[in-house]
Motif scaffolding. Structure first.
Motif, PDB file in Angstrom:
ATOM      1  N   LYS A   1      60.706   1.465 -45.703  1.00  0.00           N
ATOM      2  CA  LYS A   1      61.560   0.312 -46.007  1.00  0.00           C
ATOM      3  C   LYS A   1      62.894   0.650 -46.640  1.00  0.00           C
ATOM      4  CE  LYS A   1      61.263  -4.274 -48.170  1.00  0.00           C
ATOM      5  NZ  LYS A   1      60.397  -5.217 -48.927  1.00  0.00           N
ATOM      6  N   HIS A   2      62.954   1.640 -47.513  1.00  0.00           N
ATOM      7  CA  HIS A   2      64.142   1.800 -48.350  1.00  0.00           C
ATOM      8  C   HIS A   2      65.043   2.979 -47.990  1.00  0.00           C
ATOM      9  CE1 HIS A   2      62.711  -1.440 -50.725  1.00  0.00           C
ATOM     10  NE2 HIS A   2      61.681  -0.788 -51.250  1.00  0.00           N
ATOM     11  N   SER A   3      64.618   3.867 -47.088  1.00  0.00           N
ATOM     12  CA  SER A   3      65.484   4.990 -46.721  1.00  0.00           C
ATOM     13  C   SER A   3      66.521   4.526 -45.713  1.00  0.00           C
ATOM     14  CB  SER A   3      64.656   6.130 -46.124  1.00  0.00           C
ATOM     15  OG  SER A   3      64.158   5.775 -44.851  1.00  0.00           O
ATOM     16  N   ARG A   4      67.542   5.353 -45.497  1.00  0.00           N
ATOM     17  CA  ARG A   4      68.557   5.029 -44.500  1.00  0.00           C
ATOM     18  C   ARG A   4      67.953   4.936 -43.112  1.00  0.00           C
ATOM     19  NH1 ARG A   4      73.138   9.169 -44.535  1.00  0.00           N
ATOM     20  NH2 ARG A   4      71.462  10.632 -44.953  1.00  0.00           N
ATOM     21  N   LEU A   5      66.891   5.702 -42.891  1.00  0.00           N
ATOM     22  CA  LEU A   5      66.170   5.667 -41.628  1.00  0.00           C
ATOM     23  C   LEU A   5      64.798   5.050 -41.870  1.00  0.00           C
ATOM     24  CD1 LEU A   5      66.912   9.351 -40.590  1.00  0.00           C
ATOM     25  CD2 LEU A   5      68.265   7.337 -40.036  1.00  0.00           C
ATOM     26  N   ARG A   6      64.288   4.333 -40.914  1.00  0.00           N
ATOM     27  CA  ARG A   6      62.945   3.760 -41.031  1.00  0.00           C
ATOM     28  C   ARG A   6      61.974   4.685 -40.330  1.00  0.00           C
ATOM     29  NH1 ARG A   6      61.108  -2.049 -38.596  1.00  0.00           N
ATOM     30  NH2 ARG A   6      59.250  -2.387 -39.861  1.00  0.00           N
ATOM     31  N   ILE A   7      61.050   5.264 -41.094  1.00  0.00           N
ATOM     32  CA  ILE A   7      60.297   6.416 -40.609  1.00  0.00           C
ATOM     33  C   ILE A   7      58.795   6.189 -40.697  1.00  0.00           C
ATOM     34  CG2 ILE A   7      59.814   8.865 -41.053  1.00  0.00           C
ATOM     35  CD1 ILE A   7      62.754   8.883 -42.232  1.00  0.00           C
ATOM     36  N   VAL A   8      58.095   6.568 -39.631  1.00  0.00           N
ATOM     37  CA  VAL A   8      56.638   6.653 -39.632  1.00  0.00           C
ATOM     38  C   VAL A   8      56.267   8.129 -39.674  1.00  0.00           C
ATOM     39  CG1 VAL A   8      54.523   6.160 -38.357  1.00  0.00           C
ATOM     40  CG2 VAL A   8      56.398   4.509 -38.338  1.00  0.00           C
ATOM     41  N   HIS A   9      55.484   8.539 -40.662  1.00  0.00           N
ATOM     42  CA  HIS A   9      55.179   9.953 -40.868  1.00  0.00           C
ATOM     43  C   HIS A   9      54.240  10.500 -39.797  1.00  0.00           C
ATOM     44  CE1 HIS A   9      53.386  13.547 -42.698  1.00  0.00           C
ATOM     45  NE2 HIS A   9      54.475  13.619 -43.452  1.00  0.00           N
ATOM     46  N   ARG A  10      53.193   9.796 -39.484  1.00  0.00           N
ATOM     47  CA  ARG A  10      52.216  10.092 -38.425  1.00  0.00           C
ATOM     48  C   ARG A  10      51.241  11.227 -38.743  1.00  0.00           C
ATOM     49  NH1 ARG A  10      53.742  10.242 -32.319  1.00  0.00           N
ATOM     50  NH2 ARG A  10      54.918  12.100 -32.912  1.00  0.00           N
ATOM     51  N   ASP A  11      51.385  11.906 -39.868  1.00  0.00           N
ATOM     52  CA  ASP A  11      50.421  12.973 -40.174  1.00  0.00           C
ATOM     53  C   ASP A  11      50.167  13.052 -41.675  1.00  0.00           C
ATOM     54  OD1 ASP A  11      48.622  14.909 -39.374  1.00  0.00           O
ATOM     55  OD2 ASP A  11      50.069  16.543 -39.488  1.00  0.00           O
ATOM     56  N   LEU A  12      49.993  11.888 -42.303  1.00  0.00           N
ATOM     57  CA  LEU A  12      49.718  11.848 -43.736  1.00  0.00           C
ATOM     58  C   LEU A  12      48.275  12.281 -43.973  1.00  0.00           C
ATOM     59  CD1 LEU A  12      51.027  10.873 -46.470  1.00  0.00           C
ATOM     60  CD2 LEU A  12      49.674   8.788 -46.142  1.00  0.00           C
ATOM     61  N   LYS A  13      48.091  13.290 -44.823  1.00  0.00           N
ATOM     62  CA  LYS A  13      46.754  13.802 -45.154  1.00  0.00           C
ATOM     63  C   LYS A  13      46.859  14.602 -46.442  1.00  0.00           C
ATOM     64  CE  LYS A  13      47.502  17.689 -41.972  1.00  0.00           C
ATOM     65  NZ  LYS A  13      46.997  18.375 -40.762  1.00  0.00           N
ATOM     66  N   ALA A  14      45.702  14.966 -46.996  1.00  0.00           N
ATOM     67  CA  ALA A  14      45.679  15.617 -48.303  1.00  0.00           C
ATOM     68  C   ALA A  14      46.441  16.939 -48.304  1.00  0.00           C
ATOM     69  CB  ALA A  14      44.238  15.836 -48.755  1.00  0.00           C
ATOM     70  N   SER A  15      46.354  17.698 -47.215  1.00  0.00           N
ATOM     71  CA  SER A  15      47.027  18.997 -47.180  1.00  0.00           C
ATOM     72  C   SER A  15      48.540  18.861 -47.043  1.00  0.00           C
ATOM     73  CB  SER A  15      46.480  19.852 -46.030  1.00  0.00           C
ATOM     74  OG  SER A  15      46.661  19.197 -44.793  1.00  0.00           O
ATOM     75  N   ASN A  16      49.032  17.669 -46.715  1.00  0.00           N
ATOM     76  CA  ASN A  16      50.464  17.430 -46.630  1.00  0.00           C
ATOM     77  C   ASN A  16      51.017  16.731 -47.872  1.00  0.00           C
ATOM     78  OD1 ASN A  16      50.888  18.671 -44.186  1.00  0.00           O
ATOM     79  ND2 ASN A  16      50.673  16.803 -42.972  1.00  0.00           N
ATOM     80  N   ILE A  17      50.207  16.649 -48.918  1.00  0.00           N
ATOM     81  CA  ILE A  17      50.684  16.164 -50.215  1.00  0.00           C
ATOM     82  C   ILE A  17      50.783  17.366 -51.148  1.00  0.00           C
ATOM     83  CG2 ILE A  17      50.284  14.610 -52.140  1.00  0.00           C
ATOM     84  CD1 ILE A  17      50.751  13.210 -49.450  1.00  0.00           C
ATOM     85  N   LEU A  18      51.987  17.812 -51.451  1.00  0.00           N
ATOM     86  CA  LEU A  18      52.200  18.951 -52.337  1.00  0.00           C
ATOM     87  C   LEU A  18      52.348  18.462 -53.778  1.00  0.00           C
ATOM     88  CD1 LEU A  18      54.697  21.060 -50.187  1.00  0.00           C
ATOM     89  CD2 LEU A  18      52.203  21.032 -50.146  1.00  0.00           C
ATOM     90  N   LEU A  19      52.017  19.337 -54.724  1.00  0.00           N
ATOM     91  CA  LEU A  19      52.042  18.988 -56.150  1.00  0.00           C
ATOM     92  C   LEU A  19      52.968  19.938 -56.893  1.00  0.00           C
ATOM     93  CD1 LEU A  19      48.192  18.479 -56.602  1.00  0.00           C
ATOM     94  CD2 LEU A  19      49.915  16.697 -56.273  1.00  0.00           C
ATOM     95  N   ASP A  20      53.902  19.372 -57.662  1.00  0.00           N
ATOM     96  CA  ASP A  20      54.827  20.220 -58.408  1.00  0.00           C
ATOM     97  C   ASP A  20      54.179  20.688 -59.710  1.00  0.00           C
ATOM     98  OD1 ASP A  20      54.987  18.140 -60.239  1.00  0.00           O
ATOM     99  OD2 ASP A  20      57.002  17.502 -59.643  1.00  0.00           O
ATOM    100  N   GLN A  21      54.959  21.305 -60.581  1.00  0.00           N
ATOM    101  CA  GLN A  21      54.394  21.893 -61.795  1.00  0.00           C
ATOM    102  C   GLN A  21      53.800  20.848 -62.732  1.00  0.00           C
ATOM    103  OE1 GLN A  21      57.604  23.915 -63.739  1.00  0.00           O
ATOM    104  NE2 GLN A  21      58.776  22.049 -64.139  1.00  0.00           N
TER     105      GLN A  21
END
Length: 666
Positions: free
Chosen positions: A463-483
């Protein structure tokens, strides 16, 4: 028509031996001695002088009032003198009345100028989408040298000349390429000088691909449209010394002296009209890829020889064109040298290897300034991988959100394609939630923050980015965690862009991951923002339970996590879903609310699922009320454990649960 579609119309016209080359529009006709003709005559009296007296040999003009108002544009090639410009534009008005009699819309193309007029105001926008039809003209004689060699040289010539024109104040460059044992080639690229550098680049962006698809092997050719044009020949056709001399595939030297003049080849040309209906500016790069694909099919079906060479050339064309577009991006995006990345990763050593991405390994690295990076190295054998690579570079580089991983830059050298990201010190979410020895490190409060962060990242994409985007591969291994264990959505190689008026797309080639695909996407190839909502619901259940949806065999008759959750929900035992290490931190009401949100996300019918706006509101307020969930999708189906690789799906049967992968990634 979907904004991701391109209508490609190829109309072969009779051979033409002389200019002008007219394009008569379909904007209706005027009558003799009408107000429209009077206004057109008024412009014909003033526009030639206006263009020839302008330093850039360019002019626009209007005459009359609606409905008889006429809009006109004239552009002369930047190397000719004022007198020749005046004569050419004046001839344009005369020829238009003979070749397009009484037409309210016409464009006349000449060797040294163009004239375009219309009853529609095409002057008020400088968008490449409104630059009109594309006209291709080519020499009837072919090169005798290797097709692959000529194609690569031609692309380099056009690319370097176009880049120079884009960056020049006049939006005009003449160029010459000298290569031993091959013909010297000459080129001109020009945009109307009222375009910005970005608008000029957008207008020209399809020219290299169109040239190689339609003019490949020709000893001369042109790609013409109202606001930008290109011409190349094997003889000098412009006046004066070249503004750019290209002496190798990688080096361009301004102001070098010209070679001896060659005799012009016989200029018998074929004429083709290529009408390209291009989508909104935000989608131009996606549309150009579709156009490349369409052009490739047309060329490959035409009986050309050396198709294998052409396929190799086309791959290089895409890579070189991508480098060109990368160089136009902001200074925050870096085009790295391979030597930098080899040093940073100790030559991609196994000791620095972090894991395996969908299309190649990922390494930890450290730049010379001490900055830590994650380096995703595309597997050289991965044919599909370059599509993912290109998509990710051109997409994620435009996105800025605290819950999206930041792409720092990339590298394209030879067979190496490398993506460089900010380094996430705590790896990915799956490393914690699916490992009993690590799961206790994620308290419920931290998991709740991770869930909310993922939701905020998806809301931004949808909704809020300049482009309207569907990720299509959301999964646990594609969620990275910072420090600080903050979540960052990563891996945008399969993402797709939507126009503001589009709600869903369709593909014959379903790509994604077992266990996270929505049913309408897996079975019919239909994807939308609700596809990501489904994946988010699966992910939320995995975060709550610490169990994978795929390979869920621990609970007797329940073949997947969705079915098990539904059983607990119906019996009011939602707290039993929660992983033991966090169950003591949660109240039953809280467990019910999060389970409820997850079940709403994984509804079988996409219309029954909430939007990410609804989900964010529900996560942040206990007072938000959503409808009661129905049974989820797949609640009585087994989902295979082989989910950890991104999969291309050609067939999905809800009865047999059959997945077929296309090894060639078609």
């Amino acid at each position: 028509m979907s904004t991701l579609d391109i209508v490609l119309l190829l109309l072969l016209l009779p051979f033409a031996d002389a200019e002008p080359w007219p394009l008569c529009g379909n904007g209706g006709n005027y009558t003799a001695n009408s107000s429209y003709q009077s206004n057109l005559n008024q412009l014909s009296a003033v526009l030639p002088k206006k263009a020839s007296s302008n330093r850039n040999l360019f002019a626009t003009g209007t005459a009359g009032t609606t409905p008889d108002e006429v809009y006109a544009l004239a552009l002369c090639r930047g190397d000719i003198n004022a007198s020749a410009c005046n004569d050419c534009v004046a001839a344009g008005f005369q020829d238009a009345q003979q070749l397009c009699p009484f037409s309210k819309e016409a464009t006349m193309y000449y060797d040294v100028c163009l004239l375009s007029f219309s009853s529609i105001d095409f002057l008020s926008t400088t968008s490449s989408n409104d630059s009109g039809d594309i006209l291709l003209i080519w020499n009837s004689q072919n090169f005798t040298e290797s097709s692959a060699s000529i194609s690569l040289l031609l692309f380099t010539l056009l690319n370097d000349t176009a880049l120079s024109a884009v960056n020049s104040s006049r939006r005009f460059t003449t160029a010459r390429m000298d290569i031993s044992s091959l013909p010297t080639m000459y080129c001109v690229v020009q945009c109307t000088p009222d375009l910005t550098a970005g608008e000029c680049a957008a207008c020209l962006q399809d020219f290299p691909q169109l040239t190689l698809m339609y003019l490949d092997g020709r000893r001369g050719g042109r790609v013409l449209r109202v606001r930008c044009n290109m011409r190349y020949e094997i003889y000098p056709f412009y006046q004066g010394d070249p503004m750019l001399r290209i002496i190798s595939l990688a080096t361009a030297v301004p102001g070098a002296p010209p070679p001896p003049t060659a005799s012009p080849a016989t200029s018998t040309v074929g004429l083709a009209k290529l009408a390209c209906f291009v989508p909104l500016p935000a989608l131009v790069h996606t549309a150009s890829f579709a156009l490349e694909s369409s052009c490739s099919r047309l060329a490959f079906n035409s009986g050309d020889k050396g198709l294998q060479d052409k396929a190799v050339v086309n791959t290089r064309v895409e890579e070189n064109a991508l480098v060109w577009r990368i160089e136009e991006k902001s200074s925050e995006f870096t085009l790295f040298d391979l030597s930098q990345l080899l040093k940073a990763t100790e030559n991609f050593s196994e000791g620095n290897r972090l894991g395996q991405g969908g299309f190649g390994p990922v390494y930890k690295g450290q730049l010379s300034d001490g900055q830590e990076i994650a380096v995703k190295r595309l597997a050289s054998h991965s044919g599909q991988g370059f599509t993912e690579f290109r998509n990710e570079v051109e997409l994620i580089a435009k996105l800025q959100h605290t819950n999206l991983v930041r792409l720092l830059g990339c590298c394209i050298e030879g067979d190496e394609k490398v993506l460089v990201y900010e380094y996430m010190s705590n790896k990915s979410l799956d490393f914690f939630i699916f490992d009993e020895s690590q799961s206790s490190l994620l308290s419920w409060n931290k998991r709740r923050e991770i869930v909310e962060g993922i939701a905020q990242g998806l809301l931004y994409l949808h909704k809020h980015s300049r482009l309207r985007i569907v990720h299509r591969d959301l999964k646990a291994s594609n969620i990275l965690l910072d420090q600080d264990m903050n979540p960052k959505i990563s891996d945008f190689g399969l993402a797709r862009i939507f126009g503001s008026n589009d709600t869903e797309g369709n593909t014959k080639r379903v790509v994604g991951t077992y266990g996270y695909m929505s049913p309408e996407y897996a079975s019919e190839g239909i994807y939308s923002v609700k596809s990501d909502v489904f994946s988010f619901g699966v992910l939320l259940l995995e975060i709550l339970s610490g169990k994978r949806n795929s390979g869920f065999y621990q609970f007797g008759d329940f073949l997947n996590l969705l079915g098990y959750t539904w059983h607990l929900w119906e019996e009011g035992r939602w707290l039993e879903l929660v992983e033991a290490s966090i169950s003591m931190e949660m109240h039953a009401a809280e467990a019910r609310r999060y389970t409820y949100i997850a079940l709403m996300c994984v509804q079988e019918n996409a219309d029954d699922r909430p939007t990410m706006s609804d989900i964010v509101a529900a996560l942040n307020s206990e007072s938000v009320v959503l409808p009661q969930p129905k049974h989820p999708a797949y609640f009585n189906l087994r989902v295979s454990k082989a989910e950890e690789s991104t999969t291309a799906v050609e067939r999905y049967s809800l009865n047999e649960v059959t997945i077929t992968q296309d090894p060639e990634g078609r």
